[in-house]
Design an enzyme around this catalytic site. Structure first.
Site, PDB file in Angstrom:
ATOM      1  N   VAL A  47     -34.548 115.593 -48.806  1.00 51.60           N
ATOM      2  CA  VAL A  47     -34.037 116.544 -49.781  1.00 51.60           C
ATOM      3  C   VAL A  47     -35.221 117.260 -50.411  1.00 51.60           C
ATOM      4  CG1 VAL A  47     -32.663 116.862 -51.857  1.00 51.60           C
ATOM      5  CG2 VAL A  47     -32.046 115.057 -50.234  1.00 51.60           C
ATOM      6  N   LYS A  48     -35.171 118.585 -50.409  1.00 48.52           N
ATOM      7  CA  LYS A  48     -36.279 119.369 -50.962  1.00 48.52           C
ATOM      8  C   LYS A  48     -36.105 119.558 -52.467  1.00 48.52           C
ATOM      9  CE  LYS A  48     -38.002 122.850 -48.522  1.00 48.52           C
ATOM     10  NZ  LYS A  48     -38.096 124.090 -47.711  1.00 48.52           N
TER      11      LYS A  48
END
Length: 950
Positions: free
Chosen positions: A139-140
């Site tokens: 997840v960025k």
């Protein structure tokens, strides 16, 4: 050997900065894994926007996603994105497995709108991790100040994170600390860190782009050739030097006792990932940011063009640790030039957040457009033809709303979208359709009870927002078999009250007493009258069973309803103002009583709510676009919003009239809604009009359309809205609510207060209190008295009219009065008489004569109904009105139980109170009090006005 694949032997992984559904489905990603040893994929809003917006490959998936039910734009995008991420993750799963979780990742970004919210970032990252359900997901999360604690928390929960928007070495050190601290927490909670991975995405080319720009400015100013050469030598060097020194930090951070303790538990280091590696200057080799940053335990994420270039002519060497001292010198030299790298990197973070948000706006705009196209059969259409000037203004305001995130801020209930007063306390209408859907079972139970009681009629006793919405429903929907016919009473006129009693079977009628505050005079006196009537018809002990109340919690009406044993009490939402309340119990209780299908109504309404949602950019947001058009037109002098409603929805304009007038007409500004004028030729209109044409699909009128086309060709702005059917009425309620709130923002006012309505109530209260004490209203003196009528106005108006030629006859006063209606003005007829078909027709005839003769906008209103509607704008809006109030002595008055004052007295007090505030506000106002028979008096007034006009 393939240079891309050769990077693998130097300890560097290549990730692809690209993702698209067809790219995965056709096997292109798998080919790159096999041929180039690509080990990961990154995505971002810009990548998805290009994939979704510039092709039709997502059209079918969008339609499929919507088949099982409508979705908000953000949810629809997330559905598509998760599918793509899952497919990419599955393709990369063999890489992930063969490297035992060290690589093979796909990255999905949290919403850029959450970059400055720790809590929002955490919640969204947790949801994405759960919904994607792939171990090789990252997840960025951006490396903002708010993102850092989120990173630590998420790592501490065992969620793999790609940290993005890294530019500064110190920020990188902070990110590494957050990763290590998060791992320590995870291990302390008995988590296995071997499956937790992270990369720190360190941006490269954007730094050189900014540094080079400042260097060029200094080179241009330098006179010394040596200094010019020294400055030029720094170009294209700073980003790489910055990255090399960050790598030196990496080596120190992931070493030592603290780190080794985690390694013993199975922890993996957080690799540096070189991002933004596409070269932005033609002066540099197109593979520069790959070739100069090759090193062990790093990742380079490259766009397809850079990947192709490096495969074609890339040069591979262990470059990352070359010339580290020279890199330090580059940064020292940069500082000596007076260029602050710290400021550049700080600005780049801010700009990066903005760019990502801008990209998300484009992305959501593309998804919104395709959603609307897919749902064309269930969403009402809207077309705006605004002319060059207003269209340009709307375009400018649209961009300003997008750039300043105003639609998201509006949904977040940010009062700074408007005047910064108390607007945040009046936005419950935004969530009302969804909230009321959750109460459908209760509404269904109430409807069944109504049906079981055998009521033949249901009468709403209310004013303004409590009556006008239900009136639209009553006038639009046919009577449902087995349910009562719905009526609305919103008058204190004795004849109108008596007529309502005669129109229904009192013993079989349900009365819905509707008042937010519970203290409004009209519904209270109407309730007293009909409660006595019902008591006489069915017995005092059973009368309460014929009444329900809709009111805010704790109101005086609630207390009365309990005392008189009403059958039901429905609570409104105190955060919804009356004119925004139609999609709350104030509109839905009457609808349920009439047997209207609330499930269908609300489901269709929610589609418009989603179309106007916080995730729909202004350019694709129908409510915002209509509101910006209304507001921009108003600012351009086209402040007469002329509503044209087709036969099937003829009463909609009366509701919209209140919404627009009471919301915007204040502080000397606002929009004046014009409802009920028949459509004319272009020459009968001034340049102050904005037309809204509302009809249902299939209601075709060639003559009407030709006139509308002629208006557009003549330069008048026209909004055309076509409803799919009357079942879509809720969509238009919400569209207009949103549009009015948006227009209020442009006009710089608070669209949720009504400061001038209370003034008339105070004057009315003073007059009725005087009557209660003395048995009569205070005496008043007419400016002239004739056998047919008495005329009243204040001294200022009287002097102005006499100066303009008014003398001893009615015609001269009317002529002088209407002569005041020049260009940009409007004329309002305010009749405190029974609102029946004959009187409506007479006022309509008068207004059309005024319009066609004077070429001004006209209003034909009935009191006291309009006091809770357009009255606010007449008193507090633009000072461009010319008002003719029409009163009469009631032929037969009607007493009110428990009141000394009668209906006729209250109506007279309301008329005088209204007129008093108009004159106090300096409005151009004249009152005509007709004597004798009302119908004959109105006919004579009609003739006198026509004579005055001609």
């Amino acid at each position: 050997m393939n240079p891309v694949k050769a990077l693998e032997s130097h300890g560097q992984a290549v990730w692809l900065d690209f993702l698209a559904r067809g790219f995965i489905a056709k096997g292109d990603l798998k080919k790159l894994i096999d041929s180039d040893a690509v080990k990961g994929v990154t995505s971002n809003p810009s990548i998805f926007e290009k994939a979704i917006g510039s092709s039709d490959e997502y059209d079918a998936p969008i339609s499929k996603a919507l088949q099982s039910g409508d979705l908000p734009v953000a949810d629809l995008f997330e559905t598509l994105a998760i599918e793509d991420i899952q497919h990419a993750a599955d393709v990369l799963k063999p890489v992930y497995d063969s490297l035992k979780g060290a690589d093979g990742f796909v990255s999905l970004e949290v919403s850029p709108y959450l970059a400055l919210s720790t809590k929002g970032t955490v919640v969204e990252a947790q949801r994405l991790w759960k919904n994607v359900a792939r171990k090789n997901l990252m997840v960025k999360v951006p490396a903002t100040d708010e993102g850092l604690p989120a990173i630590e928390q998420l790592i501490g929960e065992g969620i793999s994170i790609n940290v993005t928007l890294l530019f500064a070495q110190q920020t990188y050190r902070d990110v590494a600390e957050a990763y290590i601290a998060g791992l320590e927490k995870y291990v302390a909670g008995c988590g296995d860190p071997s499956h937790v991975a992270s990369v720190a995405s360190f941006f490269v080319s954007r730094i050189d782009a900014q540094v080079d720009k400042q260097l060029d400015e200094k080179i241009a100013k330098a006179n010394d050739p040596t200094e010019k050469a020294r400055l030029a030598a720094l170009k294209g060097k700073v980003a790489i030097a910055n990255a090399k020194l960050a790598y030196q930090d990496y080596k120190k951070l992931f070493a030592g006792a603290r780190w080794e303790k985690l390694v013993a538990k199975g922890a993996k280091p957080q690799r540096l990932l070189w991002a933004s590696t596409g070269v932005k200057s033609k002066d540099y080799r197109d593979t520069l940011y790959v070739e100069e940053l090759i090193g062990k335990d790093t990742v380079n994420t490259v766009p397809p063009a850079t990947l192709d270039a490096f495969r074609d002519h890339g040069e591979v060497r262990d470059s990352l640790e070359e010339n580290v001292d020279a890199a330090k010198q580059v940064l020292a030299d940069l500082e000596n030039t007076g260029i602050s790298l710290d400021k550049i990197t700080a600005d780049l973070v801010k700009d990066g957040v903005k760019q990502f948000a801008d990209a998300a706006d484009k992305l959501y705009g593309a998804v919104a457009h395709k959603r609307a196209t897919s749902m064309a059969g269930s969403l009402d259409g809207q077309k705006l033809a605004l002319g060059t000037v207003i269209a340009k203004s709307v375009e400018t305001h649209t961009e300003e709303w997008r750039a300043s995130a105003k639609i998201r801020r509006l949904w977040q209930k940010d009062k700074s979208v408007w005047s910064g007063q108390d607007e945040d306390k009046w936005l419950g209408w935004l969530n009302s359709p969804a909230g009321e859907k959750a109460k459908l079972a209760d509404y269904a139970g109430f409807a069944e009870w109504v049906k079981a009681q055998g009521f033949t009629d249901a009468v709403v006793l209310g004013m303004g927002g409590s009556s006008l919405g239900p009136e639209v429903l009553a006038q639009t929907f046919a009577k449902v078999s087995g349910f009562p016919k719905l009526h609305v009473l919103d008058s204190t006129d004795p004849a109108q009250v008596r007529a309502m009693g005669a129109a229904v079977n009192i013993a079989k009628t349900l009365f819905i007493v509707s008042s937010k505050s519970g203290g409004t005079t009209e519904p209270n006196v109407m309730k007293n009258y009909f409660f006595a009537q019902v008591s006489e018809a069915v017995g005092a002990d059973k009368a309460g069973g014929h009444f329900v109340a809709v009111t805010d919690p704790g109101s005086s009406l609630e207390k009365v309803a309990k005392a008189q044993k009403f059958a039901r009490i429905f609570h409104g939402d105190p955060t919804i103002g009356g004119r925004y309340s139609v999609l709350s119990p104030f509109g839905l209780v009457p609808a349920a009583a009439a047997g209207i299908d609330l499930t269908n109504l609300l489901d269709l309404t929610l589609s418009m709510v989603r179309s106007c949602g916080p995730d729909v950019p202004p350019s694709e947001n129908p409510g915002v676009q209509l509101g910006l058009a209304m507001g921009a037109a108003g600012l351009d002098g086209r402040d007469k919003v002329t509503i044209l409603s087709s036969k099937k929805v003829a009463d909609f304009g009366a509701w919209a009239e209140q919404l627009i007038a009471e919301s915007t007409g204040k502080d000397g500004r606002g929009l004046i809604p014009i409802d009920g004028e028949t459509l004319g030729a272009p020459e009968v209109y001034g340049t102050d009009r904005f037309f809204i044409d509302l009809r249902t699909d299939g209601e075709n009128d060639a003559s009407h359309d030709a006139k509308l086309d002629a208006l557009e060709e003549a330069g008048h702005p026209v909004a055309r809205i076509v409803m799919k059917s009357i079942d879509h009425l809720g969509q238009e309620f919400f569209r207009f609510e949103m549009a009015t709130a948006v227009a209020g923002s442009l006009l710089g006012i608070n669209p949720f207060n009504q400061p001038d309505v209370e003034a008339a109530k105070i004057k009315t209260r003073e007059l009725t209190e005087s009557f209660e004490k003395t048995g009569s209203l205070p005496p008043e003196t007419p400016v002239i008295s004739t056998p047919a009528a008495d005329l009243y106005t204040d001294d200022i108006n009287a002097a102005a009219l006499r100066k303009a030629g008014a003398n001893g006859d009615l015609a001269s006063w009317l002529k002088a009065h209407f002569a005041r209606a020049g260009g940009g003005y409007y004329v309002a007829l305010l009749g405190y008489v029974e609102r029946d078909a004959a009187n409506i027709a007479t006022l309509q005839h008068i207004r059309m004569a005024v319009r066609d003769t004077k070429h001004v906008a006209t209003c034909a209103e009935f009191g006291p109904r309009f006091l809770h509607s357009t009255g606010q704008a007449y008193k507090g809006g633009p000072a461009s009105g010319v008002f003719l109030q029409i009163t009469t002595d009631d032929a037969q008055d009607l007493p009110i139980p428990d009141y000394r004052a009668s209906f006729g007295v209250i109506k007279a007090a309301q008329a005088r109170g209204d007129f008093g505030v108009l004159t106090d506000r300096g409005r151009r106002a004249l009152r005509v009090h007709l004597k004798g028979d009302l119908k004959a008096g109105l006919a004579d007034l009609d003739k006198a006005i026509l004579a005055a006009l001609n």
